[in-house]
Design a protein around this motif. Sequence first.
Motif: not given
Length: 193
Positions: A48-59
Amino acid sequence: MQHTAAKSDLRVATLARRSAMDPGARAAAARSLRDAVLAVPELEMAGTVAAYVSIGTEPDTRGLLLALWKRGTYVLLPRLRPDNDLDWASYEGPDSLVPGPHGLLEPSEPPRGPDAVSSADVVLVPALAVDRRGTRLGRGGGSYDRALARVGPAILTAALVYDGELVDALPAEPHDRHVRAAVTPSEGLVRLA
């Protein structure tokens, strides 16, 4: 108050640098970050990996999320709650993302609760900068500080940043939660003190 003002100035400067980046350079950085993260031993073994969906100019994390999902990793993504805490739900591919508050994309699956992040084997978080002690500069809402407080001490927590955003020192406040690593396009995974 001095740290708060310094953090605010750093946020403005970092966001301006990111906005000035060439889109091609941002895309190349996203590919390098994806490849570096996928090669991390803890991530190769993670269920299991907790991550995130980037927004804007984030990597950009979309390619990373898809690669993790395709190789059978259970991916948890945040859903922003009205109190700015993070709930978590499973990622079921790019079509499972729906618009959320503040321009975020969130998983459409049922929420599993704020404590779901504590079940992750690896936690990937956004940052505007990270210092060599693990101090993370976020956007100022405290959402990820709360989430990181729920993660055990043996779990790899890593911030994804562009080159130049892993710095020697950042201002820190008592509520700031540290990360254990940073990932940059040119250095890959850098374990922090």
